[in-house]
Write a protein that holds these residues in place. Structure first.
Motif, PDB file in Angstrom:
ATOM      1  N   PRO A 139      19.755  21.930   4.740  1.00 52.07           N
ATOM      2  CA  PRO A 139      19.168  20.938   5.919  1.00 52.07           C
ATOM      3  C   PRO A 139      17.972  20.283   5.719  1.00 52.07           C
ATOM      4  CG  PRO A 139      20.194  23.178   6.689  1.00 52.07           C
ATOM      5  CD  PRO A 139      20.102  23.176   5.230  1.00 52.07           C
ATOM      6  N   ARG A 140      17.206  20.979   4.792  1.00 53.48           N
ATOM      7  CA  ARG A 140      15.774  20.251   4.457  1.00 53.48           C
ATOM      8  C   ARG A 140      15.957  19.086   3.540  1.00 53.48           C
ATOM      9  NH1 ARG A 140      12.734  24.942   1.592  1.00 53.48           N
ATOM     10  NH2 ARG A 140      14.830  25.259   0.741  1.00 53.48           N
ATOM     11  N   PHE A 141      17.028  19.106   2.755  1.00 52.24           N
ATOM     12  CA  PHE A 141      17.257  17.832   2.040  1.00 52.24           C
ATOM     13  C   PHE A 141      17.572  16.977   2.787  1.00 52.24           C
ATOM     14  CE2 PHE A 141      19.359  15.006  -0.708  1.00 52.24           C
ATOM     15  CZ  PHE A 141      18.960  15.335  -2.234  1.00 52.24           C
ATOM     16  N   ASN A 142      18.439  17.036   3.764  1.00 47.68           N
ATOM     17  CA  ASN A 142      18.863  15.963   4.691  1.00 47.68           C
ATOM     18  C   ASN A 142      17.838  15.546   5.760  1.00 47.68           C
ATOM     19  OD1 ASN A 142      20.918  14.414   5.454  1.00 47.68           O
ATOM     20  ND2 ASN A 142      21.279  15.541   7.326  1.00 47.68           N
ATOM     21  N   GLU A 143      16.875  16.601   6.226  1.00 50.65           N
ATOM     22  CA  GLU A 143      15.675  16.294   6.852  1.00 50.65           C
ATOM     23  C   GLU A 143      14.869  15.220   6.157  1.00 50.65           C
ATOM     24  OE1 GLU A 143      13.235  19.300   8.436  1.00 50.65           O
ATOM     25  OE2 GLU A 143      14.861  20.008   9.278  1.00 50.65           O
ATOM     26  N   LEU A 144      14.450  15.706   4.767  1.00 54.54           N
ATOM     27  CA  LEU A 144      13.613  14.638   3.994  1.00 54.54           C
ATOM     28  C   LEU A 144      14.195  13.171   3.818  1.00 54.54           C
ATOM     29  CD1 LEU A 144      12.608  17.471   1.443  1.00 54.54           C
ATOM     30  CD2 LEU A 144      10.768  16.046   2.675  1.00 54.54           C
ATOM     31  N   TYR A 145      15.512  13.344   3.679  1.00 58.04           N
ATOM     32  CA  TYR A 145      16.258  11.871   3.469  1.00 58.04           C
ATOM     33  C   TYR A 145      15.902  11.125   4.643  1.00 58.04           C
ATOM     34  CZ  TYR A 145      20.115   8.816   2.693  1.00 58.04           C
ATOM     35  OH  TYR A 145      20.585   7.587   2.667  1.00 58.04           O
ATOM     36  N   LEU A 146      16.265  11.705   5.804  1.00 63.00           N
ATOM     37  CA  LEU A 146      16.146  10.764   7.047  1.00 63.00           C
ATOM     38  C   LEU A 146      14.832  10.450   7.238  1.00 63.00           C
ATOM     39  CD1 LEU A 146      18.657  13.010   9.309  1.00 63.00           C
ATOM     40  CD2 LEU A 146      19.009  10.690   8.399  1.00 63.00           C
ATOM     41  N   HIS A 147      13.663  11.349   7.210  1.00 59.13           N
ATOM     42  CA  HIS A 147      12.378  11.138   7.086  1.00 59.13           C
ATOM     43  C   HIS A 147      11.943   9.671   6.159  1.00 59.13           C
ATOM     44  CE1 HIS A 147       8.139  11.579   7.854  1.00 59.13           C
ATOM     45  NE2 HIS A 147       8.078  11.756   6.692  1.00 59.13           N
ATOM     46  N   LEU A 148      12.576   9.847   5.084  1.00 64.64           N
ATOM     47  CA  LEU A 148      12.078   8.933   3.965  1.00 64.64           C
ATOM     48  C   LEU A 148      12.924   7.561   4.214  1.00 64.64           C
ATOM     49  CD1 LEU A 148      12.139  11.122   0.598  1.00 64.64           C
ATOM     50  CD2 LEU A 148      10.112   9.861   1.600  1.00 64.64           C
ATOM     51  N   LYS A 149      14.051   7.630   4.511  1.00 65.13           N
ATOM     52  CA  LYS A 149      14.848   6.622   5.083  1.00 65.13           C
ATOM     53  C   LYS A 149      14.179   5.710   6.120  1.00 65.13           C
ATOM     54  CE  LYS A 149      19.287   4.570   5.217  1.00 65.13           C
ATOM     55  NZ  LYS A 149      20.495   4.851   4.659  1.00 65.13           N
TER      56      LYS A 149
ATOM     57  N   THR B  69       0.950  -1.113   0.133  1.00 66.26           N
ATOM     58  CA  THR B  69       0.250   0.077   0.149  1.00 66.26           C
ATOM     59  C   THR B  69       0.827   1.180   0.047  1.00 66.26           C
ATOM     60  OG1 THR B  69       0.134  -0.002   2.256  1.00 66.26           O
ATOM     61  CG2 THR B  69      -1.830  -1.000   1.380  1.00 66.26           C
ATOM     62  N   ILE B  70       0.195   2.365  -0.078  1.00 73.58           N
ATOM     63  CA  ILE B  70       1.380   3.580   0.067  1.00 73.58           C
ATOM     64  C   ILE B  70       1.434   4.126   1.505  1.00 73.58           C
ATOM     65  CG2 ILE B  70       1.194   6.105  -0.763  1.00 73.58           C
ATOM     66  CD1 ILE B  70      -0.215   5.108  -3.320  1.00 73.58           C
ATOM     67  N   ILE B  71       2.626   4.189   1.908  1.00 73.79           N
ATOM     68  CA  ILE B  71       2.852   4.296   3.188  1.00 73.79           C
ATOM     69  C   ILE B  71       3.139   5.707   3.580  1.00 73.79           C
ATOM     70  CG2 ILE B  71       3.434   1.864   3.925  1.00 73.79           C
ATOM     71  CD1 ILE B  71       6.075   2.638   4.129  1.00 73.79           C
ATOM     72  N   GLU B  72       3.591   6.438   2.571  1.00 76.96           N
ATOM     73  CA  GLU B  72       4.176   7.854   2.578  1.00 76.96           C
ATOM     74  C   GLU B  72       3.891   8.580   1.331  1.00 76.96           C
ATOM     75  OE1 GLU B  72       5.620  10.306   5.250  1.00 76.96           O
ATOM     76  OE2 GLU B  72       6.391   8.268   5.716  1.00 76.96           O
ATOM     77  N   ASP B  73       3.609   9.906   1.471  1.00 76.93           N
ATOM     78  CA  ASP B  73       3.493  10.820   0.504  1.00 76.93           C
ATOM     79  C   ASP B  73       3.736  12.279   0.716  1.00 76.93           C
ATOM     80  OD1 ASP B  73       2.548  11.999  -1.969  1.00 76.93           O
ATOM     81  OD2 ASP B  73       0.431  11.044  -2.008  1.00 76.93           O
TER      82      ASP B  73
END
Ligand SMILES: Nc1ncnc2c1ncn2[C@@H]1O[C@H](COP(=O)(O)OP(=O)(O)OP(=O)(O)O)[C@@H](O)[C@H]1O
Ligand SMILES: [Mg+2]
Length: 271
Positions: free
Chosen positions: A250-260, A229-233
């Motif tokens: 820093p927002r790039f890194n935040e998104l990276y860690l969140h998605l990871k 199923t879709i778990i994140e969008d």
């Protein structure tokens, strides 16, 4: 009677939704029993958005893309392109895969023209379009070469030009850069971002690279493990055109860690 969504562009409020999936489920019937690849996919993609799909190996990403292209039928649920249900192969979709699948006996230019050739005679306008796409992907000087004379990255640029030659309304890419070395892969990402800025096609891009997904996309969808199923969008907030330097934001890194962390919660098989 229209044969596909390529033949009619409905006018109205629905038409800004280039792609929709509603309760889409896919079960493959195999000799060893049914395999449920996609349990439930629901999303809407706005025209002109670049959407990346991340998710563990075997979770049904390619299956979902094949259903959007009309090359696999959904077991249940509905997919629409420009408001019309997908019920067969879609000429509105240009496709790119991990393997560029170029014809070795054809020149670069003839490979780009192949989808048009298959449907009938190549007109002077088609040829001019193919030539301008070859300039756009920086392969004009190589137009008469055979694929074996090109590097892996150059072959994928031919595949990109070929995917765009019919001027499709949507571009579907399934891990197009994953067979390339890391530096070429980054360069291809930058080239795709630049080219996409000039065409602004609605795009779906499957990848296992979180960085690549963030750099290229307006939105990243994460699928969980099979049956998925879709778990994140997630919306990606960076302005376009994008510069490689956004990776230091820093927002790039935040998104990276969140998605990871969201992918790790469902599996450990990510780059
Ligand atoms: N034609 C097919 N027939 C039967 N089962 C299939 C078929 N294609 C895919 N599957 C199964 O469906 C599931 C999803 O496969 P799919 O190729 O869509 O995954 P994926 O997310 O693209 O994986 P990867 O990241 O490794 O490319 C897998 O269990 C796979 O074995
Ligand atoms: Mg796949």
């Amino acid at each position: 009677m229209p044969q596909s969504s390529a033949d009619v562009m409905p006018i109205g409020v629905e038409s800004f939704k280039a792609i929709t999936a509603s309760h889409v489920r896919k079960i493959y019937e195999t000799p060893s029993g049914p395999v449920e690849a996609v349990a439930e996919a629901d999303f809407e993609i706005t025209r002109g958005d670049f959407v990346a799909i991340l998710g563990p190996s075997g979770c049904g990403k390619s299956t979902l893309m094949l259903m959007i292209a009309g090359l696999e039928a959904a077991t249940s649920g509905t997919i629409t392109l420009d408001g019309l249900p997908v019920s067969g192969p879609q000429i509105a979709a240009g496709m790119m895969f991990q393997d560029p699948t170029l014809l070795p006996w054809r020149s670069v230019l003839e490979n780009v023209l192949f989808p048009i050739d298959m449907r009938g005679a190549v007109s002077p306008e088609n040829r001019a379009r193919a030539e301008s796409l070859l300039r756009m992907v920086d392969l004009w000087a190589f137009r008469d070469k055979r694929p074996r004379e090109l590097s892996g990255g150059m072959r994928q640029r031919v595949a990109l030009a070929r995917a765009l030659v019919n001027d499709p309304r949507i571009l579907l890419m399934d891990e197009p850069f994953s067979a390339l070395d890391a530096i070429t892969r980054d360069e291809m990402g930058y080239a795709l971002a630049r080219i996409w800025d000039t065409t602004r096609k609605t795009a779906i891009f499957i990848t296992h690279s979180i960085r690549e997904a963030i750099f290229l996309s307006d939105r990243v969808i994460v699928m969980g493990k099979r049956p998925s199923t879709i778990i994140e969008d997630v919306r990606i907030p960076f302005e376009r055109p994008r510069d490689p330097s956004i990776e230091a934001d820093p927002r790039f890194n935040e998104l990276y860690l969140h998605l990871k962390s969201s992918i790790l919660r469902s599996t450990s098989s990510v780059q």
